[in-house]
Motif scaffolding. Structure first.
Motif, PDB file in Angstrom:
ATOM      1  N   LEU A  76       0.853  -1.189   0.000  1.00  0.00           N
ATOM      2  CA  LEU A  76       0.000   0.000   0.000  1.00  0.00           C
ATOM      3  C   LEU A  76       0.887   1.237   0.000  1.00  0.00           C
ATOM      4  O   LEU A  76       0.979   1.979   0.982  1.00  0.00           O
ATOM      5  N   SER A  77       1.567   1.429  -1.126  1.00  0.00           N
ATOM      6  CA  SER A  77       2.511   2.530  -1.282  1.00  0.00           C
ATOM      7  C   SER A  77       2.517   2.946  -2.747  1.00  0.00           C
ATOM      8  O   SER A  77       1.694   2.492  -3.531  1.00  0.00           O
ATOM      9  N   VAL A  78       3.441   3.809  -3.131  1.00  0.00           N
ATOM     10  CA  VAL A  78       3.462   4.391  -4.467  1.00  0.00           C
ATOM     11  C   VAL A  78       4.620   3.827  -5.276  1.00  0.00           C
ATOM     12  O   VAL A  78       5.753   3.736  -4.792  1.00  0.00           O
ATOM     13  N   GLY A  79       4.307   3.428  -6.505  1.00  0.00           N
ATOM     14  CA  GLY A  79       5.310   2.898  -7.407  1.00  0.00           C
ATOM     15  C   GLY A  79       5.478   3.779  -8.636  1.00  0.00           C
ATOM     16  O   GLY A  79       4.755   4.757  -8.842  1.00  0.00           O
ATOM     17  N   LEU A  80       6.454   3.396  -9.464  1.00  0.00           N
ATOM     18  CA  LEU A  80       6.734   4.096 -10.715  1.00  0.00           C
ATOM     19  C   LEU A  80       6.813   3.091 -11.849  1.00  0.00           C
ATOM     20  O   LEU A  80       7.227   1.947 -11.655  1.00  0.00           O
ATOM     21  N   GLY A  81       6.452   3.539 -13.049  1.00  0.00           N
ATOM     22  CA  GLY A  81       6.714   2.747 -14.226  1.00  0.00           C
ATOM     23  C   GLY A  81       8.210   2.717 -14.481  1.00  0.00           C
ATOM     24  O   GLY A  81       8.868   3.766 -14.494  1.00  0.00           O
ATOM     25  N   LEU A  82       8.762   1.532 -14.659  1.00  0.00           N
ATOM     26  CA  LEU A  82      10.208   1.376 -14.821  1.00  0.00           C
ATOM     27  C   LEU A  82      10.589   1.588 -16.281  1.00  0.00           C
ATOM     28  O   LEU A  82      10.124   0.866 -17.160  1.00  0.00           O
ATOM     29  N   LYS A  83      11.446   2.565 -16.529  1.00  0.00           N
ATOM     30  CA  LYS A  83      11.909   2.883 -17.872  1.00  0.00           C
ATOM     31  C   LYS A  83      13.391   2.549 -18.013  1.00  0.00           C
ATOM     32  O   LYS A  83      14.161   2.697 -17.067  1.00  0.00           O
ATOM     33  N   SER A  84      13.768   2.127 -19.219  1.00  0.00           N
ATOM     34  CA  SER A  84      15.138   1.669 -19.436  1.00  0.00           C
ATOM     35  C   SER A  84      16.157   2.763 -19.130  1.00  0.00           C
ATOM     36  O   SER A  84      17.259   2.469 -18.648  1.00  0.00           O
ATOM     37  N   GLU A  85      15.810   4.031 -19.385  1.00  0.00           N
ATOM     38  CA  GLU A  85      16.756   5.109 -19.115  1.00  0.00           C
ATOM     39  C   GLU A  85      16.999   5.321 -17.627  1.00  0.00           C
ATOM     40  O   GLU A  85      17.908   6.062 -17.246  1.00  0.00           O
ATOM     41  N   HIS A  86      16.197   4.659 -16.791  1.00  0.00           N
ATOM     42  CA  HIS A  86      16.340   4.816 -15.344  1.00  0.00           C
ATOM     43  C   HIS A  86      16.890   3.560 -14.659  1.00  0.00           C
ATOM     44  O   HIS A  86      16.999   3.544 -13.429  1.00  0.00           O
ATOM     45  N   ARG A 144     -12.772   7.436  -0.319  1.00  0.00           N
ATOM     46  CA  ARG A 144     -13.767   6.398  -0.544  1.00  0.00           C
ATOM     47  C   ARG A 144     -13.197   4.992  -0.365  1.00  0.00           C
ATOM     48  O   ARG A 144     -13.883   4.093   0.116  1.00  0.00           O
ATOM     49  N   CYS A 145     -11.946   4.797  -0.781  1.00  0.00           N
ATOM     50  CA  CYS A 145     -11.354   3.454  -0.819  1.00  0.00           C
ATOM     51  C   CYS A 145     -10.398   3.167   0.332  1.00  0.00           C
ATOM     52  O   CYS A 145     -10.114   2.013   0.617  1.00  0.00           O
ATOM     53  N   GLY A 146      -9.851   4.218   0.950  1.00  0.00           N
ATOM     54  CA  GLY A 146      -8.737   4.004   1.845  1.00  0.00           C
ATOM     55  C   GLY A 146      -7.456   3.872   1.027  1.00  0.00           C
ATOM     56  O   GLY A 146      -7.452   4.040  -0.197  1.00  0.00           O
ATOM     57  N   PRO A 147      -6.326   3.565   1.677  1.00  0.00           N
ATOM     58  CA  PRO A 147      -5.058   3.474   0.956  1.00  0.00           C
ATOM     59  C   PRO A 147      -5.048   2.329  -0.048  1.00  0.00           C
ATOM     60  O   PRO A 147      -5.499   1.227   0.243  1.00  0.00           O
ATOM     61  N   VAL A 148      -4.563   2.613  -1.254  1.00  0.00           N
ATOM     62  CA  VAL A 148      -4.469   1.639  -2.343  1.00  0.00           C
ATOM     63  C   VAL A 148      -3.117   1.817  -3.017  1.00  0.00           C
ATOM     64  O   VAL A 148      -2.639   2.948  -3.179  1.00  0.00           O
ATOM     65  N   ALA A 149      -2.487   0.725  -3.418  1.00  0.00           N
ATOM     66  CA  ALA A 149      -1.241   0.806  -4.183  1.00  0.00           C
ATOM     67  C   ALA A 149      -1.444   1.718  -5.386  1.00  0.00           C
ATOM     68  O   ALA A 149      -2.418   1.582  -6.126  1.00  0.00           O
ATOM     69  N   THR A 150      -0.523   2.657  -5.590  1.00  0.00           N
ATOM     70  CA  THR A 150      -0.695   3.713  -6.584  1.00  0.00           C
ATOM     71  C   THR A 150       0.541   3.820  -7.466  1.00  0.00           C
ATOM     72  O   THR A 150       1.669   3.748  -6.967  1.00  0.00           O
ATOM     73  N   LEU A 151       0.314   3.999  -8.760  1.00  0.00           N
ATOM     74  CA  LEU A 151       1.414   4.097  -9.721  1.00  0.00           C
ATOM     75  C   LEU A 151       1.399   5.444 -10.419  1.00  0.00           C
ATOM     76  O   LEU A 151       0.352   5.903 -10.866  1.00  0.00           O
ATOM     77  N   ILE A 152       2.579   6.049 -10.549  1.00  0.00           N
ATOM     78  CA  ILE A 152       2.781   7.216 -11.406  1.00  0.00           C
ATOM     79  C   ILE A 152       3.254   6.705 -12.765  1.00  0.00           C
ATOM     80  O   ILE A 152       4.293   6.053 -12.857  1.00  0.00           O
ATOM     81  N   GLU A 153       2.468   6.992 -13.812  1.00  0.00           N
ATOM     82  CA  GLU A 153       2.803   6.539 -15.168  1.00  0.00           C
ATOM     83  C   GLU A 153       3.404   7.682 -15.985  1.00  0.00           C
ATOM     84  O   GLU A 153       2.871   8.792 -15.970  1.00  0.00           O
ATOM     85  N   ARG A 154       4.466   7.386 -16.724  1.00  0.00           N
ATOM     86  CA  ARG A 154       5.006   8.321 -17.707  1.00  0.00           C
ATOM     87  C   ARG A 154       5.652   7.491 -18.811  1.00  0.00           C
ATOM     88  O   ARG A 154       6.665   6.818 -18.573  1.00  0.00           O
ATOM     89  N   ASP A 155       5.082   7.536 -20.007  1.00  0.00           N
ATOM     90  CA  ASP A 155       5.575   6.732 -21.122  1.00  0.00           C
ATOM     91  C   ASP A 155       6.150   7.566 -22.256  1.00  0.00           C
ATOM     92  O   ASP A 155       6.874   7.044 -23.103  1.00  0.00           O
TER      93      ASP A 155
END
Length: 295
Positions: free
Chosen positions: A21-31, A257-268
């Protein structure tokens, strides 16, 4: 056929999954190197499955190293869940092999179609929300979950047109799919906002009609803005900008409404330095922390 709003049997599994129940990122090759060298305080990383459907190479090398330190979410873009024909068995088999290899905490796909017969269109196209489509989508999700031996998360789409023959609205369709298949919901708030502007509906009314108890992951992203042929505002889900203020506002309301939910920041597209994305992740994490702390 009667449409049901009864809750999913496996409520806890579909609601929370196994992602932290935390925040993730989309994994990009440049990173890749940034992540391995700095070990940032990120809850999890998400990758597009189709980028890893080869036997070896540098992507697998780095993902294997990063997987040792972080939970993983696998996000599909090519299963074509809504296709009128059969699912591509070879594609589904490669996906099963990838899941066996990396054991991700979650797998998700889109409520969309991308293929017609042997032709792959490299896009996420909209569906008519009617009974034949409902049967087809549910059959395909059942096939996916039986093959993968795990529940999947179904993502609400970003669309730019709607079918006149639809006999139910999108939220009703998604509720019924979740009820019939036992899948969870990946709630993409950028998609919800984009669709609400494009189709002139209220985003919170749409969100409140979804099965929020089944949300296992939230996506936040940015959009591009244009105008349609009538001069009306048109939003494009391009994942090429920071999360918009309107989407942040929706996120706050959804957490209430939901309470804490795993969340992703997307950037493509137009991917910035890792530090920029990390700052957005920290912004989302601060909102999650407030929710977890309670009143």
């Amino acid at each position: 056929m009667s449409l049901s709003s009864q809750p999913l049997r496996h409520r806890t599994q579909a609601r929370h999954g196994e992602l932290p129940l935390s925040v993730g990122l989309g994994l990009k090759s440049e990173h890749f190197r940034d992540v391995l060298e700095t070990k940032p305080d990120i809850g999890f990383f998400e990758v597009h499955a189709e980028n890893y459907m080869v036997a070896g190479g540098p992507f697998h090398h780095y993902l294997g190293l990063i997987r040792e330190h972080y939970p993983l979410s696998l996000h599909g873009v090519g299963l074509s869940i809504g296709t009128q024909g059969a699912l591509d068995g070879e594609h589904l088999g490669r996906l099963a092999g990838l899941i066996e290899r990396y054991q991700p905490q979650a797998f998700s796909e889109h409520l969309a179609w991308s293929s017609h017969g042997p032709v792959f269109l490299n896009d996420l196209l909209p569906l008519a929300y009617d009974v034949p489509t409902l049967h087809r989508v549910c059959d395909h999700i059942d096939q996916v979950q039986n093959t993968l031996k795990r529940p999947m998360l179904l993502e609400n789409p970003a669309t730019y047109l709607e079918f006149r023959q639809s006999s139910m609205d999108e939220a009703m369709f998604i509720r019924e799919v979740v009820h019939r298949t036992g899948c969870g919901l990946l709630l993409d708030l950028n998609n919800a906002y984009v669709c609400s502007v494009n189709h002139q509906r209220h985003p919170l009314a749409y969100i409140d009609a979804l099965p929020l108890w089944a949300v296992g992951e939230i996506h936040l992203a940015g959009f591009a803005e244009d105008t349609d042929s009538l001069g009306e505002r048109l939003l494009i889900d391009d994942h090429g900008a920071p999360v918009d203020a309107a989407v942040w506002a929706l996120y706050r309301e959804v957490l209430k409404r939901c309470g804490p939910v795993a969340t992703l920041i997307e950037r493509d597209n137009r991917v910035p330095p890792f530090a920029v994305l990390h700052a957005e992740a920290r912004q989302a994490q601060a909102l999650l922390n407030v929710m977890q702390a309670g009143p």
